[in-house]
Design a protein around this motif. Structure first.
Motif, PDB file in Angstrom:
ATOM      1  N   SER A  76      63.297  21.251  52.769  1.00 11.53           N
ATOM      2  CA  SER A  76      63.572  19.977  52.113  1.00 11.53           C
ATOM      3  C   SER A  76      65.065  19.697  51.949  1.00 11.53           C
ATOM      4  CB  SER A  76      62.888  19.950  50.738  1.00 11.53           C
ATOM      5  OG  SER A  76      63.421  20.952  49.890  1.00 11.53           O
ATOM      6  N   GLY A  77      65.889  20.534  52.579  1.00 12.76           N
ATOM      7  CA  GLY A  77      67.332  20.322  52.501  1.00 12.76           C
ATOM      8  C   GLY A  77      67.938  20.730  51.173  1.00 12.76           C
ATOM      9  N   GLN A  78      67.222  21.604  50.412  1.00  9.71           N
ATOM     10  CA  GLN A  78      67.719  22.033  49.103  1.00  9.71           C
ATOM     11  C   GLN A  78      67.928  23.546  49.043  1.00  9.71           C
ATOM     12  OE1 GLN A  78      65.569  19.907  45.702  1.00  9.71           O
ATOM     13  NE2 GLN A  78      64.092  19.661  47.367  1.00  9.71           N
ATOM     14  N   PHE A  79      68.173  24.166  50.194  1.00  6.69           N
ATOM     15  CA  PHE A  79      68.343  25.615  50.248  1.00  6.69           C
ATOM     16  C   PHE A  79      69.459  26.034  49.305  1.00  6.69           C
ATOM     17  CE2 PHE A  79      69.310  29.602  52.836  1.00  6.69           C
ATOM     18  CZ  PHE A  79      68.113  30.221  52.521  1.00  6.69           C
ATOM     19  N   PRO A  80      69.197  26.993  48.405  1.00  5.78           N
ATOM     20  CA  PRO A  80      70.212  27.371  47.422  1.00  5.78           C
ATOM     21  C   PRO A  80      71.420  28.030  48.067  1.00  5.78           C
ATOM     22  CG  PRO A  80      68.328  28.846  47.311  1.00  5.78           C
ATOM     23  CD  PRO A  80      67.934  27.723  48.223  1.00  5.78           C
ATOM     24  N   ASP A  81      72.558  27.864  47.434  1.00  6.93           N
ATOM     25  CA  ASP A  81      73.783  28.482  47.947  1.00  6.93           C
ATOM     26  C   ASP A  81      73.737  29.993  47.782  1.00  6.93           C
ATOM     27  OD1 ASP A  81      74.911  25.938  48.486  1.00  6.93           O
ATOM     28  OD2 ASP A  81      75.523  25.763  46.387  1.00  6.93           O
ATOM     29  N   VAL A  82      73.182  30.455  46.671  1.00  5.76           N
ATOM     30  CA  VAL A  82      73.040  31.878  46.384  1.00  5.76           C
ATOM     31  C   VAL A  82      71.621  32.114  45.884  1.00  5.76           C
ATOM     32  CG1 VAL A  82      73.929  33.840  45.049  1.00  5.76           C
ATOM     33  CG2 VAL A  82      75.487  31.999  45.738  1.00  5.76           C
ATOM     34  N   MET A  83      71.034  33.243  46.253  1.00  5.88           N
ATOM     35  CA  MET A  83      69.663  33.553  45.816  1.00  5.88           C
ATOM     36  C   MET A  83      69.553  35.050  45.604  1.00  5.88           C
ATOM     37  SD  MET A  83      68.361  32.510  49.569  1.00  5.88           S
ATOM     38  CE  MET A  83      69.968  31.699  49.794  1.00  5.88           C
ATOM     39  N   ILE A  84      68.688  35.459  44.690  1.00  8.35           N
ATOM     40  CA  ILE A  84      68.513  36.880  44.403  1.00  8.35           C
ATOM     41  C   ILE A  84      67.100  37.323  44.757  1.00  8.35           C
ATOM     42  CG2 ILE A  84      67.860  36.495  41.976  1.00  8.35           C
ATOM     43  CD1 ILE A  84      69.446  39.106  41.344  1.00  8.35           C
ATOM     44  N   ALA A  85      67.013  38.511  45.366  1.00  3.27           N
ATOM     45  CA  ALA A  85      65.729  39.138  45.697  1.00  3.27           C
ATOM     46  C   ALA A  85      64.878  38.258  46.615  1.00  3.27           C
ATOM     47  CB  ALA A  85      64.964  39.501  44.429  1.00  3.27           C
ATOM     48  N   VAL A  86      65.516  37.635  47.583  1.00  2.27           N
ATOM     49  CA  VAL A  86      64.820  36.881  48.632  1.00  2.27           C
ATOM     50  C   VAL A  86      65.046  37.630  49.939  1.00  2.27           C
ATOM     51  CG1 VAL A  86      64.746  34.740  49.970  1.00  2.27           C
ATOM     52  CG2 VAL A  86      65.051  34.651  47.486  1.00  2.27           C
ATOM     53  N   SER A  87      63.986  38.163  50.516  1.00  2.00           N
ATOM     54  CA  SER A  87      64.122  38.923  51.752  1.00  2.00           C
ATOM     55  C   SER A  87      64.779  38.062  52.837  1.00  2.00           C
ATOM     56  CB  SER A  87      62.753  39.391  52.242  1.00  2.00           C
ATOM     57  OG  SER A  87      62.858  39.964  53.533  1.00  2.00           O
ATOM     58  N   PRO A  88      65.778  38.603  53.529  1.00  2.00           N
ATOM     59  CA  PRO A  88      66.471  37.807  54.557  1.00  2.00           C
ATOM     60  C   PRO A  88      65.688  37.619  55.848  1.00  2.00           C
ATOM     61  CG  PRO A  88      67.368  40.025  54.478  1.00  2.00           C
ATOM     62  CD  PRO A  88      66.397  39.919  53.324  1.00  2.00           C
ATOM     63  N   ALA A  89      64.555  38.321  56.003  1.00  2.00           N
ATOM     64  CA  ALA A  89      63.784  38.222  57.242  1.00  2.00           C
ATOM     65  C   ALA A  89      63.416  36.775  57.532  1.00  2.00           C
ATOM     66  CB  ALA A  89      62.530  39.078  57.150  1.00  2.00           C
ATOM     67  N   GLY A  90      63.711  36.340  58.723  1.00  2.00           N
ATOM     68  CA  GLY A  90      63.437  34.957  59.122  1.00  2.00           C
ATOM     69  C   GLY A  90      64.613  34.046  58.832  1.00  2.00           C
ATOM     70  N   PHE A  91      65.155  34.120  57.626  1.00  5.87           N
ATOM     71  CA  PHE A  91      66.313  33.295  57.264  1.00  5.87           C
ATOM     72  C   PHE A  91      67.551  33.729  58.056  1.00  5.87           C
ATOM     73  CE2 PHE A  91      63.698  33.317  53.348  1.00  5.87           C
ATOM     74  CZ  PHE A  91      63.469  31.960  53.231  1.00  5.87           C
ATOM     75  N   ALA A  92      67.758  35.045  58.133  1.00  6.98           N
ATOM     76  CA  ALA A  92      68.945  35.551  58.821  1.00  6.98           C
ATOM     77  C   ALA A  92      68.898  35.236  60.304  1.00  6.98           C
ATOM     78  CB  ALA A  92      69.068  37.057  58.583  1.00  6.98           C
TER      79      ALA A  92
END
Length: 417
Positions: A76-92
């Motif tokens: 939705s175009g609201q991806f947070p600038d910083v996030m905690i305990a979110v697995s990077p798989a797929g995002f990275a």
């Protein structure tokens, strides 16, 4: 480790409201009975007090499934600038997260944990033992059990004694927090798969092992048998994490396999039960020590953050702040994996129990990965962990057989590949 409530777009501003010359970043967090809004706000303020040019907009994940929520925000175009305990798989892999440099990781004990294609996208901040088996000493005594089990056969024998006295052997949960159904399965995978084949997940990614292979099947059959014998109560899979934790504190079951973050609740004077909490490592067949643990769980940064330098600056400052690290010990029962760090002297008795059990594994060199909690190239392919959690509930309720669940996981893995 788990989350509270908010919906996409329902954003909370913490500590500051912007201003001339300030750089705003959004920060996705989670809430639990221990990780309260006040805990997060205070931790954020420690950093913004040191970096007055940064202002923070706090976002709160609506459920334990922070990954799915982060995906919603990204879409939705609201991806947070910083996030905690979110697995990077797929995002990275898709380029959504920014990699940290070796210099930025110089203060971490395990700077390469959770690497995705050789790069680190999530700060490897804390070590967590998953699970520790916490137990109610009063209920053990009522069933005539004088010491925690050392072997798996003893665990089954103790479970039978508890059930015979009308005591629920294991406290489990599920509902909107399905991970709470899985901890005993993570434990049997550690003792029966990872202890023998530490690089099993790498082999699964290479296609040289499968979920249907004998060792993984044995671990799964152990888990399913606990449910078949009534030691895991199928009605409890509808209970969310907070209610599951409270059920154990209320004495509604004798054993509670859970991450060491439970220590924060067990040591809380306002929640501490009248009976004494004990703890042991999940037993192996031969009585040897195996300790499943995960190091990671820290902050990640969006590659497209408007104020990327400040977002990274915040993430590192938040993580390395001594008071924040001490707070993570007190409020979430974590073991900070930061060079030179030692837990504060005033940690509680339940925290010390779990920490000493972890050290047993360190000293004997028998610490394994904690299945389903791994990150990056050490973890399952994106989406498979959700199917695994659903499979755990199917085994507990008896909706599917071991063979059906494991075959389904191999199918899901092939689709994810």
């Amino acid at each position: 480790m788990v989350a509270g409530a908010c919906s996409v777009g329902d954003q909370q501003t913490a500590q500051s409201s912007g201003g001339a010359g300030k750089k705003e970043i959004s920060f996705l967090v989670f809430e639990t009975p221990n990780m309260t809004p006040q805990v997060w706000d205070t931790a954020i303020k420690r950093v913004t007090d040191k970096y007055p040019d940064i202002t923070v907009k706090k976002l709160v994940a609506p459920t334990e499934d922070r990954v799915s929520y982060a995906k919603q925000l990204l879409a939705s175009g609201q991806f947070p600038d910083v996030m905690i305990a979110v697995s990077p798989a797929g995002f990275a892999e898709s380029g959504a997260m920014a990699a940290f440099t070796p210099d930025e990781l110089k203060d971490f004990d395990f700077p390469n944990n959770g690497a995705v294609q050789g790069k680190i996208y999530q700060l490897p901040t804390n070590t967590q033992t998953i699970p520790v088996v916490y137990y109610n000493k009063d209920l053990f005594a009522k069933a005539g059990i004088t010491a925690p089990p050392k072997t798996y056969a003893e665990l089954l024998d103790d479970s039978a004694k508890l059930k015979a006295k009308g005591i629920t052997p294991f406290v489990i949960g599920g509902g909107k927090d399905p991970f709470a159904s899985t901890l005993a399965w993570t434990a049997t995978i550690a003792t029966d798969v990872y202890a023998k084949t530490p690089d099993w997940m790498a082999k699964r990614r290479a296609g040289t092992v499968k979920f249907t292979d004998p060792d993984f099947k044995k671990a799964t059959e152990k888990f399913a048998e606990l449910a078949k014998q009534g030691y895991l109560d199928k009605k409890d899979v509808s209970r969310d994490y907070a209610a599951t934790e409270q059920a154990f504190l209320d004495g509604k079951g004798a054993m509670y396999p859970m991450g060491n973050w439970f220590a924060a609740a067990g040591d809380d004077p306002k929640r501490k039960p009248s009976w004494e909490i004990g703890a042991f490592n999940w037993p192996t067949d031969d009585g040897s020590v195996v300790v499943p643990a995960f190091t990671g769980g820290g902050l990640s940064v969006s590659a497209t953050a408007k104020n990327l330098p400040e977002a990274k600056e915040f993430a590192l400052a938040y993580t390395l702040d001594q008071t924040n690290l001490d707070a993570s010990v007190h409020n979430d029962g974590l073991y900070p994996a930061i060079k030179g760090y030692t837990p504060p002297a005033d940690t509680g008795a339940v925290f010390k129990l779990g920490y000493d059990l972890y050290q047993e594994g360190v000293k004997s060199n028998t610490v394994t990965q904690a299945f389903s909690w791994e990150a990056g190239d050490d973890g399952m392919l994106p989406g498979v962990v959700d199917k695994w959690r659903a499979g755990a509930q199917d085994l507990i309720t008896g909706n599917k057989t071991v063979d059906q669940v494991l075959a389904s996981l191999d199918d899901e893995w092939a689709k994810a590949s």
